[in-house]
Design a protein around this motif. Structure first.
Motif, PDB file in Angstrom:
ATOM      1  N   PHE B 114       0.837  -1.190   0.000  1.00 52.60           N
ATOM      2  CA  PHE B 114       0.000   0.000   0.000  1.00 52.60           C
ATOM      3  C   PHE B 114       0.880   1.250   0.000  1.00 52.60           C
ATOM      4  CE2 PHE B 114      -2.701   3.227   1.964  1.00 52.60           C
ATOM      5  CZ  PHE B 114      -3.794   3.131   1.133  1.00 52.60           C
ATOM      6  N   ILE B 117       2.536   1.655  -3.420  1.00 57.16           N
ATOM      7  CA  ILE B 117       1.621   2.160  -4.450  1.00 57.16           C
ATOM      8  C   ILE B 117       1.361   3.654  -4.263  1.00 57.16           C
ATOM      9  CG2 ILE B 117      -0.803   2.111  -5.195  1.00 57.16           C
ATOM     10  CD1 ILE B 117      -0.675  -0.903  -4.964  1.00 57.16           C
ATOM     11  N   VAL B 121       3.744   4.375  -7.234  1.00 54.30           N
ATOM     12  CA  VAL B 121       2.958   4.032  -8.423  1.00 54.30           C
ATOM     13  C   VAL B 121       1.980   5.148  -8.791  1.00 54.30           C
ATOM     14  CG1 VAL B 121       1.363   2.373  -9.436  1.00 54.30           C
ATOM     15  CG2 VAL B 121       3.182   1.589  -7.911  1.00 54.30           C
ATOM     16  N   LEU B 133      -2.723  15.577 -21.115  1.00 52.16           N
ATOM     17  CA  LEU B 133      -3.808  16.558 -21.157  1.00 52.16           C
ATOM     18  C   LEU B 133      -3.373  17.774 -21.977  1.00 52.16           C
ATOM     19  CD1 LEU B 133      -5.318  16.731 -17.568  1.00 52.16           C
ATOM     20  CD2 LEU B 133      -6.517  16.174 -19.675  1.00 52.16           C
ATOM     21  N   LEU B 241      -2.932  19.622 -11.779  1.00 49.33           N
ATOM     22  CA  LEU B 241      -3.588  18.474 -12.400  1.00 49.33           C
ATOM     23  C   LEU B 241      -3.104  17.181 -11.779  1.00 49.33           C
ATOM     24  CD1 LEU B 241      -3.352  19.634 -16.103  1.00 49.33           C
ATOM     25  CD2 LEU B 241      -5.325  19.722 -14.589  1.00 49.33           C
ATOM     26  N   MET B 244      -4.846  16.491  -8.535  1.00 52.73           N
ATOM     27  CA  MET B 244      -6.225  16.078  -8.751  1.00 52.73           C
ATOM     28  C   MET B 244      -6.273  14.617  -9.199  1.00 52.73           C
ATOM     29  SD  MET B 244      -8.960  17.863 -11.166  1.00 52.73           S
ATOM     30  CE  MET B 244      -8.821  16.514 -12.306  1.00 52.73           C
ATOM     31  N   LEU B 248      -7.986  11.458  -7.163  1.00 51.10           N
ATOM     32  CA  LEU B 248      -9.022  10.658  -7.809  1.00 51.10           C
ATOM     33  C   LEU B 248      -8.648   9.178  -7.773  1.00 51.10           C
ATOM     34  CD1 LEU B 248     -11.608  11.508  -9.203  1.00 51.10           C
ATOM     35  CD2 LEU B 248     -10.405  11.451 -11.378  1.00 51.10           C
ATOM     36  N   SER B 251      -8.872   7.751  -4.249  1.00 54.26           N
ATOM     37  CA  SER B 251     -10.209   7.522  -3.705  1.00 54.26           C
ATOM     38  C   SER B 251     -10.854   6.307  -4.363  1.00 54.26           C
ATOM     39  CB  SER B 251     -11.081   8.773  -3.830  1.00 54.26           C
ATOM     40  OG  SER B 251     -11.512   8.942  -5.135  1.00 54.26           O
ATOM     41  N   ILE B 252     -10.595   6.100  -5.654  1.00 53.33           N
ATOM     42  CA  ILE B 252     -11.130   4.902  -6.311  1.00 53.33           C
ATOM     43  C   ILE B 252     -10.496   3.653  -5.696  1.00 53.33           C
ATOM     44  CG2 ILE B 252     -11.197   3.606  -8.469  1.00 53.33           C
ATOM     45  CD1 ILE B 252     -11.390   6.308  -9.921  1.00 53.33           C
ATOM     46  N   THR B 255     -11.879   2.860  -2.273  1.00 52.17           N
ATOM     47  CA  THR B 255     -13.229   2.311  -2.374  1.00 52.17           C
ATOM     48  C   THR B 255     -13.185   0.807  -2.602  1.00 52.17           C
ATOM     49  OG1 THR B 255     -13.916   4.367  -3.388  1.00 52.17           O
ATOM     50  CG2 THR B 255     -15.448   2.534  -3.555  1.00 52.17           C
ATOM     51  N   TYR B 256     -12.303   0.391  -3.522  1.00 51.92           N
ATOM     52  CA  TYR B 256     -12.310  -1.026  -3.881  1.00 51.92           C
ATOM     53  C   TYR B 256     -11.518  -1.891  -2.923  1.00 51.92           C
ATOM     54  CZ  TYR B 256     -14.965   0.107  -7.975  1.00 51.92           C
ATOM     55  OH  TYR B 256     -15.963   0.519  -8.800  1.00 51.92           O
ATOM     56  N   ILE B 257     -10.523  -1.329  -2.256  1.00 53.73           N
ATOM     57  CA  ILE B 257      -9.786  -2.144  -1.281  1.00 53.73           C
ATOM     58  C   ILE B 257     -10.635  -2.347  -0.042  1.00 53.73           C
ATOM     59  CG2 ILE B 257      -7.819  -2.217   0.288  1.00 53.73           C
ATOM     60  CD1 ILE B 257      -6.193  -0.819  -1.790  1.00 53.73           C
ATOM     61  N   LEU B 258     -11.276  -1.287   0.409  1.00 50.82           N
ATOM     62  CA  LEU B 258     -11.978  -1.368   1.683  1.00 50.82           C
ATOM     63  C   LEU B 258     -13.365  -1.982   1.561  1.00 50.82           C
ATOM     64  CD1 LEU B 258     -10.863   2.051   3.139  1.00 50.82           C
ATOM     65  CD2 LEU B 258      -9.924  -0.198   3.604  1.00 50.82           C
ATOM     66  N   GLU B 266     -16.437   4.578   7.190  1.00 51.33           N
ATOM     67  CA  GLU B 266     -16.411   5.488   6.056  1.00 51.33           C
ATOM     68  C   GLU B 266     -15.688   6.785   6.453  1.00 51.33           C
ATOM     69  OE1 GLU B 266     -20.271   5.874   4.468  1.00 51.33           O
ATOM     70  OE2 GLU B 266     -19.574   6.765   2.596  1.00 51.33           O
ATOM     71  N   ILE B 271     -10.701  10.148   6.438  1.00 50.90           N
ATOM     72  CA  ILE B 271      -9.504  10.701   7.079  1.00 50.90           C
ATOM     73  C   ILE B 271      -8.252  10.200   6.358  1.00 50.90           C
ATOM     74  CG2 ILE B 271      -8.097  10.674   9.171  1.00 50.90           C
ATOM     75  CD1 ILE B 271     -10.373  12.044  10.036  1.00 50.90           C
TER      76      ILE B 271
END
Lengths: 361, 350
Positions: B114, B117, B121, B133, B241, B244, B248, B251-252, B255-258, B266, B271
């Motif tokens: 973790f 990454i 990563v 971009l 950028l 940001m 992003l 947070s994705i 969401t999928y690990i937890l 949550e 935090i």
């Protein structure tokens, strides 16, 4: 031993079921699930999220497969590839959404509106997917709710209730639950609910009262820390740290308060939902027990840095299943599955990522 | 060679079950009821065997939607062999899930991976994503953001026109010396009582300096330029950028690990996300500092100018060390120290 079930319903309405109580059991254990969970977390990290689709399927299969009515277990039917496809599209959609909201605020506002209009559709499709992926004795559940009604229940009524100063909101919550239950089928059999508005008001008022009393207690505690914060030397030191702790207390507090509402409504829904002449449900969860469960779960999670997750999930499943009863008629195995094939997990995954919460209670 | 298994057969879409014996050959299976009558038969290639999860009985899914719940306590290995084409490599998962040694290994590897990454990563991926971009998008962000901020946070500058002109001249000389032709840098002055002495950069090349900052660094125009260099560093490395994109992605990933969380969990993951974002932000601030400190030979703005600006900005106040991990910026004292260290080293080099 089978015992004759006498429904408490004593008016002229037809009895939901003259049947027998069936043993409802959960046979999962924390140790076994810990192994599944920790492998899920590791492989999800190693594969940068790809494995999360397999993780979800294995977790669901574990909980469904360990839930049994007598000797028959529930089955989760979704395949990892279905979930993965849904997730990839959901993530792409989520990224696009975030970029647009950041870079083109005007278009972003428009997209928010579009998303609001799409939400009822997402709710219907995701409920349908979840139901259709649930099978018992080779018969699947189904959800038949449509967009129009979902829009009224999830968007229009909550909006209108603002003009009643939210006084009508418990009624709106009842409409949502009715929408979900009355559109659920097991095979070709329709679930029916007879929910009562007063119960929703009692639950809402009880929750607010408990919240108010709890809030007073918390602010009494917090008065002490405010005095500390008045000391200018201490402000920089601990302020952010203190805010985090305070937030933690509040989040835990709200979760425990919510339990009052959830428990009362869960009991009410289960006790008033049935499949005519086939199936009847009962739930007898004590509010204090449920609050104790939630509070100890929270403490366990916080003090093990999340490692208690597997234990928490398993004991929660045990807790609720032990307090739920199911009665069925003897011809329950004549129910057949009349659902056409083919479903996509897309809506379910999109609503997951955008945190659209659609669980009953 | 024929192998036989026991199970409960459910016809397609039916809740009725009968006990069956399944006879498996190399390529197909035949289902017989207890009294020896044939129930159905099919090619194994069309069948699916559910994977082993915990102690749950396994199921054989037949092509027409009928299925057999296999009785427990049978050795299914040759059935697995016969159907292994159909996504049944998952036996290895069950093996991993039941190895206590592997649990310990996971407990060790999860935090390490973790960390890896999050530290390497995601920043590297964000850097290369940001490069693709187009610049027009960044310019667009500048215009939109200034529109919004001018209406909310910012007011027009109260600085004298002389002062503004003087700083603008120094700014354009600075930009000429840097010779970064691909960026269209622009300096704006704004009065912003709510954000105090500060400066910020937008991705398209707009730099905003507040009146308070200019007044704080009165008579030290080189210190103002040092701060501006730091902001140019942000623009040069496309930090806005990048931050940001990193947020992003994180947070994705969280969401999928937890997985599914509610309430306090949550909140805790929120935090964690904020902590990680601040960590990314600190990395970027240090990169921008590094940019500002390394330009002395080109611009004549020395690390000491930067140190002076930071000293004035921090007002000499001392932050506790815990703030290091909570804040979006590195500690002022660390930044000042690094700048002075740099000044000392470059003196020696001279």
């Amino acid at each position: 031993m089978d015992t004759e079930h006498v429904s408490s319903n004593e008016n002229d309405a037809p009895q939901p079921v003259q049947g027998f109580e069936r043993a409802l059991t959960f046979s999962g254990n924390a140790k076994e699930f810990f192994g599944i969970w920790i492998v899920n977390v590791l492989l999800t990290i190693v594969t940068l999220g790809i494995y999360s689709a397999w993780a979800k399927v294995r977790t669901n299969q574990y909980f469904y497969g360990n839930t049994a009515i007598e000797n028959d277990r529930f089955t989760y039917l979704a395949t990892p590839i279905q979930i993965l496809k849904g997730r990839i599209i959901a993530v792409l959609f989520f990224i696009t959404f975030a970029l647009v909201v950041n870079f083109f605020p005007v278009v972003g506002a428009f997209m928010n509106l579009v998303f609001l209009l799409l939400m009822p559709l997402l709710i219907c499709m995701s409920l349908r997917f979840n139901m259709r992926m649930t099978s018992f004795r080779n018969v699947r559940f189904d959800f038949t709710g449509r967009y129009g009604r979902a829009f009224a229940v999830f968007i229009l009524y909550p909006f209108l209730s603002v003009f009643t100063l939210y006084l009508a909101f418990p009624l709106v919550l009842k409409k949502m639950d009715e929408f979900i239950v009355d559109n659920t089928k097991f095979g070709n059999q329709q679930f029916v609910s007879e929910l009562e508005t007063p119960t929703y008001y009692v639950a809402a008022i009880a929750t607010i009262c408990v919240g108010f009393v709890g809030g007073l207690i918390i602010s009494a505690f917090n008065f002490g820390s405010l005095v500390v914060m008045d000391n200018p030397e201490a402000v920089n030191d601990g302020l952010q740290f203190q805010l985090i702790i305070f937030g933690l207390l509040m989040a835990g507090f709200f979760q425990i308060i919510q339990t009052v509402y959830r428990t009362m409504i869960r009991n009410h829904i289960y006790n008033n939902t049935f499949i005519p002449e086939k199936v009847d449900l009962e739930s007898d969860v004590k509010i204090s027990d449920a609050m104790g469960l939630v509070a100890t779960n929270l403490l366990a999670l916080v003090f093990t840095f999340g490692l208690a997750y597997a234990w928490v999930k398993v004991r929660t499943a045990h807790f609720y299943i032990e307090r739920t009863k199911i009665f069925t008629s003897s011809d329950i195995d004549t129910i057949i599955d009349d659902i056409a094939q083919s479903d996509s997990a897309l809506a379910e995954e999109v609503s997951d990522l955008f945190d659209v919460d659609i669980a009953l209670t | 060679m024929t192998k036989a298994y026991k199970g409960a057969y459910f016809a397609p879409r039916s809740g009725k079950s009968i006990d069956v014996q399944i006879e498996v050959n190399d390529y197909y299976c035949a289902l017989l009821s207890d009294d020896g009558e044939g129930v159905t038969q099919c090619n194994l290639i069309d069948c699916k065997l559910t994977s082993q999860i915990g102690q749950i009985p396994r199921e054989l899914w037949l092509p027409d939607g009928d299925k057999v719940v296999l009785a427990q306590g049978q050795d299914l290995s040759s059935l697995e062999q016969a159907i292994k084409h159909n996504g049944n490599g998952t036996g290895v998962l069950h093996w991993l899930e039941s190895q206590k040694k592997f649990w310990l290994l996971s407990l060790l590897l999860v935090p390490i991976l973790f960390y890896f990454i999050v530290t390497f990563v995601i920043p590297a991926a964000a850097k290369s994503a940001v490069k693709v971009l187009p610049h027009e998008i960044a310019l667009n962000i500048d215009n939109r953001s200034m529109d919004v901020m001018d209406r909310t946070l910012l007011e027009s500058s109260q600085l004298s026109l002389d002062k503004q002109a003087k700083l603008s001249r120094q700014f354009s000389r600075l930009v000429d010396k840097l010779a970064m032709s691909d960026k269209s840098l622009k300096l704006l002055f704004r009065d912003a009582p709510s954000i105090g002495a500060n400066a910020f950069a937008l991705p398209g090349g707009t730099i905003v300096v507040t009146d308070d900052l200019v007044e704080l660094l009165e008579d030290h125009d080189d210190a103002v330029m040092a701060i501006i260099l730091h902001e140019i560093g942000h623009i040069e490395h496309q930090h806005g950028l990048q931050l940001m994109t990193e947020s992003l992605a994180t947070s994705i990933m969280l969401t999928y690990i937890l997985g599914d969380l509610d309430g306090i969990a949550e909140y805790l993951s929120g935090i964690a996300l904020t902590g990680l974002q601040n960590n990314f932000s600190r990395q970027l601030e240090m990169e921008a500092d590094e940019f500002a400190l390394s330009m002395e030979s080109k611009t004549g703005i020395s690390p000491m100018d930067f140190a002076l600006a930071m000293e004035k900005l921090s007002g000499g106040e001392n932050q506790p060390d815990i703030a290091k991990y909570l804040s979006s910026h590195p500690l002022a004292k660390d930044r000042i120290e690094a700048a002075k260290e740099r000044a000392k080293n470059s003196d020696v080099a001279d």
